[in-house]
Design a protein around this motif. Sequence first.
Motif, PDB file in Angstrom:
ATOM      1  N   THR A 122     -73.472  50.636 -39.332  1.00  0.00           N
ATOM      2  CA  THR A 122     -72.058  50.710 -38.959  1.00  0.00           C
ATOM      3  C   THR A 122     -71.739  52.045 -38.294  1.00  0.00           C
ATOM      4  O   THR A 122     -71.051  52.097 -37.269  1.00  0.00           O
ATOM      5  CB  THR A 122     -71.164  50.514 -40.210  1.00  0.00           C
ATOM      6  OG1 THR A 122     -71.445  49.232 -40.777  1.00  0.00           O
ATOM      7  CG2 THR A 122     -69.690  50.606 -39.856  1.00  0.00           C
ATOM      8  N   ALA A 123     -72.239  53.131 -38.865  1.00  0.00           N
ATOM      9  CA  ALA A 123     -71.980  54.466 -38.308  1.00  0.00           C
ATOM     10  C   ALA A 123     -72.605  54.616 -36.927  1.00  0.00           C
ATOM     11  O   ALA A 123     -71.985  55.194 -36.025  1.00  0.00           O
ATOM     12  CB  ALA A 123     -72.517  55.538 -39.250  1.00  0.00           C
ATOM     13  N   GLN A 124     -73.813  54.087 -36.755  1.00  0.00           N
ATOM     14  CA  GLN A 124     -74.479  54.197 -35.452  1.00  0.00           C
ATOM     15  C   GLN A 124     -73.768  53.361 -34.399  1.00  0.00           C
ATOM     16  O   GLN A 124     -73.578  53.805 -33.263  1.00  0.00           O
ATOM     17  CB  GLN A 124     -75.945  53.782 -35.566  1.00  0.00           C
ATOM     18  CG  GLN A 124     -76.784  54.808 -36.280  1.00  0.00           C
ATOM     19  CD  GLN A 124     -78.218  54.344 -36.499  1.00  0.00           C
ATOM     20  OE1 GLN A 124     -78.507  53.151 -36.545  1.00  0.00           O
ATOM     21  NE2 GLN A 124     -79.121  55.298 -36.658  1.00  0.00           N
ATOM     22  N   GLN A 125     -73.362  52.156 -34.760  1.00  0.00           N
ATOM     23  CA  GLN A 125     -72.658  51.297 -33.802  1.00  0.00           C
ATOM     24  C   GLN A 125     -71.342  51.907 -33.369  1.00  0.00           C
ATOM     25  O   GLN A 125     -70.945  51.788 -32.218  1.00  0.00           O
ATOM     26  CB  GLN A 125     -72.401  49.916 -34.408  1.00  0.00           C
ATOM     27  CG  GLN A 125     -73.637  49.066 -34.504  1.00  0.00           C
ATOM     28  CD  GLN A 125     -73.369  47.747 -35.222  1.00  0.00           C
ATOM     29  OE1 GLN A 125     -72.311  47.535 -35.812  1.00  0.00           O
ATOM     30  NE2 GLN A 125     -74.347  46.860 -35.168  1.00  0.00           N
ATOM     31  N   GLY A 126     -70.670  52.591 -34.294  1.00  0.00           N
ATOM     32  CA  GLY A 126     -69.394  53.210 -33.978  1.00  0.00           C
ATOM     33  C   GLY A 126     -69.519  54.615 -33.427  1.00  0.00           C
ATOM     34  O   GLY A 126     -68.518  55.263 -33.137  1.00  0.00           O
ATOM     35  N   GLY A 127     -70.754  55.098 -33.277  1.00  0.00           N
ATOM     36  CA  GLY A 127     -70.961  56.454 -32.782  1.00  0.00           C
ATOM     37  C   GLY A 127     -70.315  57.501 -33.656  1.00  0.00           C
ATOM     38  O   GLY A 127     -69.834  58.524 -33.170  1.00  0.00           O
ATOM     39  N   GLN A 128     -70.337  57.269 -34.975  1.00  0.00           N
ATOM     40  CA  GLN A 128     -69.614  58.142 -35.895  1.00  0.00           C
ATOM     41  C   GLN A 128     -70.467  59.227 -36.535  1.00  0.00           C
ATOM     42  O   GLN A 128     -69.966  59.968 -37.371  1.00  0.00           O
ATOM     43  CB  GLN A 128     -68.957  57.292 -36.983  1.00  0.00           C
ATOM     44  CG  GLN A 128     -67.862  56.398 -36.421  1.00  0.00           C
ATOM     45  CD  GLN A 128     -67.349  55.436 -37.452  1.00  0.00           C
ATOM     46  OE1 GLN A 128     -68.019  54.478 -37.790  1.00  0.00           O
ATOM     47  NE2 GLN A 128     -66.162  55.707 -37.947  1.00  0.00           N
ATOM     48  N   ILE A 129     -71.717  59.328 -36.165  1.00  0.00           N
ATOM     49  CA  ILE A 129     -72.556  60.389 -36.715  1.00  0.00           C
ATOM     50  C   ILE A 129     -72.741  61.453 -35.639  1.00  0.00           C
ATOM     51  O   ILE A 129     -73.306  61.189 -34.589  1.00  0.00           O
ATOM     52  CB  ILE A 129     -73.919  59.849 -37.177  1.00  0.00           C
ATOM     53  CG1 ILE A 129     -73.720  58.798 -38.272  1.00  0.00           C
ATOM     54  CG2 ILE A 129     -74.800  60.982 -37.693  1.00  0.00           C
ATOM     55  CD1 ILE A 129     -74.991  58.148 -38.747  1.00  0.00           C
ATOM     56  N   THR A 130     -72.237  62.647 -35.921  1.00  0.00           N
ATOM     57  CA  THR A 130     -72.320  63.743 -34.960  1.00  0.00           C
ATOM     58  C   THR A 130     -73.519  64.623 -35.291  1.00  0.00           C
ATOM     59  O   THR A 130     -74.130  64.486 -36.346  1.00  0.00           O
ATOM     60  CB  THR A 130     -71.044  64.603 -35.020  1.00  0.00           C
ATOM     61  OG1 THR A 130     -70.974  65.234 -36.303  1.00  0.00           O
ATOM     62  CG2 THR A 130     -69.789  63.760 -34.782  1.00  0.00           C
ATOM     63  N   GLU A 131     -73.816  65.547 -34.413  1.00  0.00           N
ATOM     64  CA  GLU A 131     -74.883  66.511 -34.681  1.00  0.00           C
ATOM     65  C   GLU A 131     -74.536  67.376 -35.888  1.00  0.00           C
ATOM     66  O   GLU A 131     -75.413  67.735 -36.666  1.00  0.00           O
ATOM     67  CB  GLU A 131     -75.143  67.379 -33.448  1.00  0.00           C
ATOM     68  CG  GLU A 131     -75.874  66.639 -32.349  1.00  0.00           C
ATOM     69  CD  GLU A 131     -76.246  67.535 -31.189  1.00  0.00           C
ATOM     70  OE1 GLU A 131     -76.518  68.738 -31.412  1.00  0.00           O
ATOM     71  OE2 GLU A 131     -76.291  67.025 -30.065  1.00  0.00           O
ATOM     72  N   ALA A 132     -73.266  67.685 -36.044  1.00  0.00           N
ATOM     73  CA  ALA A 132     -72.823  68.470 -37.203  1.00  0.00           C
ATOM     74  C   ALA A 132     -73.060  67.679 -38.489  1.00  0.00           C
ATOM     75  O   ALA A 132     -73.478  68.249 -39.508  1.00  0.00           O
ATOM     76  CB  ALA A 132     -71.347  68.847 -37.069  1.00  0.00           C
TER      77      ALA A 132
END
Length: 177
Positions: A122-132
């Motif tokens: 879910t996080a990957q599909q929504g682009g919700q994981i940042t480098e931080a």
Amino acid sequence: MTLSVRRSVAVLALGAALVTTGCGATSADRAATVDGTVISESELQTTMREVNAMEPALLQSSLSPSGTLTALVQAPVVLELLAGKGIAVSDSVARRTASERGLADPSEGALEIVRLATAIGTAQQGGQITEADAATLQERLGALDVTINPRYGRFDPQTASVQLTQPGWITSTDAPQ
């Protein structure tokens, strides 16, 4: 010795016996300890068997013992970070997902891996994981106090994974004889 002193000594002796008996029984079935929480070998094997038996497959490839152990070590930290970003997978959703994949009565370990895979997807599909987020996650995982049963390898805090190791008494077939 007074009666109260004898009672105290007896209570301490009983407590010590119970503590050491408990330690001996659990260490035989210990795959890992993470910040004081034990992952038993039976939990590890059950989790691996159940996740690998899911059809359609939950993961792209089958889990190995070290891969299963890595997932079980990482899951609480990853799920906590993702929950802080509003990505949480409930127990009922994890159970439904397991059931849809042929696992009617999943173990807690299998449910943990279903929650982990679903939340990460879910996080990957929504682009919700940042480098931080990745850096924070690496820092939190690296700070874990992890002890791995040597049969499964060792925990590498840099990669936050269980790495297979070869015992010193095993030599490669390429080694001179």
